[in-house]
Design an enzyme around this catalytic site. Sequence first.
Site, PDB file in Angstrom:
ATOM      1  N   THR A 123       0.807  -1.185   0.031  1.00 39.64           N
ATOM      2  CA  THR A 123      -0.034   0.235   0.122  1.00 39.64           C
ATOM      3  C   THR A 123       1.061   1.308   0.070  1.00 39.64           C
ATOM      4  O   THR A 123       0.500   2.151  -0.628  1.00 39.64           O
ATOM      5  CB  THR A 123      -0.891   0.048   1.122  1.00 39.64           C
ATOM      6  OG1 THR A 123      -1.627  -1.260   1.253  1.00 39.64           O
ATOM      7  CG2 THR A 123      -1.838   1.296   1.269  1.00 39.64           C
ATOM      8  N   ASN A 124       1.890   1.224   0.681  1.00 42.88           N
ATOM      9  CA  ASN A 124       2.771   2.344   0.622  1.00 42.88           C
ATOM     10  C   ASN A 124       3.461   2.558  -0.492  1.00 42.88           C
ATOM     11  O   ASN A 124       3.966   3.676  -0.481  1.00 42.88           O
ATOM     12  CB  ASN A 124       3.642   2.180   1.970  1.00 42.88           C
ATOM     13  CG  ASN A 124       3.128   2.719   3.382  1.00 42.88           C
ATOM     14  OD1 ASN A 124       3.431   3.828   3.924  1.00 42.88           O
ATOM     15  ND2 ASN A 124       2.352   1.844   3.969  1.00 42.88           N
ATOM     16  N   LYS A 137       0.119 -10.444   7.879  1.00 43.18           N
ATOM     17  CA  LYS A 137       0.082  -9.066   8.238  1.00 43.18           C
ATOM     18  C   LYS A 137      -1.333  -8.369   8.563  1.00 43.18           C
ATOM     19  O   LYS A 137      -2.218  -8.176   7.729  1.00 43.18           O
ATOM     20  CB  LYS A 137       0.725  -8.121   7.158  1.00 43.18           C
ATOM     21  CG  LYS A 137       0.849  -6.613   7.445  1.00 43.18           C
ATOM     22  CD  LYS A 137       1.359  -5.725   6.189  1.00 43.18           C
ATOM     23  CE  LYS A 137       1.215  -4.399   6.889  1.00 43.18           C
ATOM     24  NZ  LYS A 137       1.214  -3.496   5.422  1.00 43.18           N
TER      25      LYS A 137
END
Length: 328
Positions: free
Chosen positions: A58-59, A182
């Site tokens: 996502t980052n 995660k």
Amino acid sequence: MTARISTPKAKPLPLGVYTPVITIYEDTPEQAVNYEAMYKHGQYLVNSGMHGLVYLGTNGEMALLTREERSAIIRNAVKAVTDLGLPDYPIVAGISAQSTGETIRYAKEAGEAGAAFGLLLPPSYWSKALGSDALIGYFRDVADASPIPIIIYNFPGVTSGIDLDSDQLSTLAAHPNIVATKLTCGNVGKLTRLTAKFEPAHFGVYGGSSDFLLPTLHAGGVGCVTGLGNVFPKSTSQIYDLFVQGKLEEARQLQNQVAAAEWACKKSLACTKYGTWAYVGKQLGLTNPKMFNMRKPYLELGDSLKKWSVDTMKILEDVENALPGRQR
């Protein structure tokens, strides 16, 4: 009390703190990926003591990257760690897509590019049509075909609210090629239920940020994946190192500061990226802050939010500068 399942998988995910690495662009209308800048940033993170790196998460703005860029970013990352003399350093690649077939292709291409593990979100385009059987079948089908072990990525904020529960994750943990999860959902109860069932060598449980890393470790988790690692890799990885060394009071004090700084990352990925420029990019000679903008259509931060981000993160600046980094 039932004993935890301890049978080790063939290739467990190494324990510790991972940074989901941002993607850095050229300051041009096309915003091409700046591989040289990403090479520098990747080596900086490793040399700062980070335990592993995640690309195309996502980052990393995975959803905004082309298929060709995905593979090139992984190859670039593998070269960066290999050039440091660390060819076995853990590189995780995001492989998420909406169809099973496309996801399997991304898994195979990530493996070919040199990634050691694949990070996989649930599909979510028609979320109401995805019942538990469909979701479990998706992960099993991908894991069956993937040349690299799979890490289940649970982040309801980017999957139309799909939130895998502890029963679903426990079912998937039985697959020989699914090695970890995660939990960006931030559900410590879910985390605890999973760590009560599985030893890390069978199914590792990682938090989705570093602002609850110490609670994660106390509950039996074995690390986290944190966007703040882009900005302060020494401080975030140090919490884990202190915990392992039994220095719990030092870990608690550092956790308090990390949680305060990470508040900026919770506001926006753009805040994380701007903070990375302010505290790391300039050190690396990457002096143009526009290289750290998100890819369009996402807009540059306004001046007030830029200042707030830097000010919020500043609590860790001196701590970070005082820490030694990787022991070579």
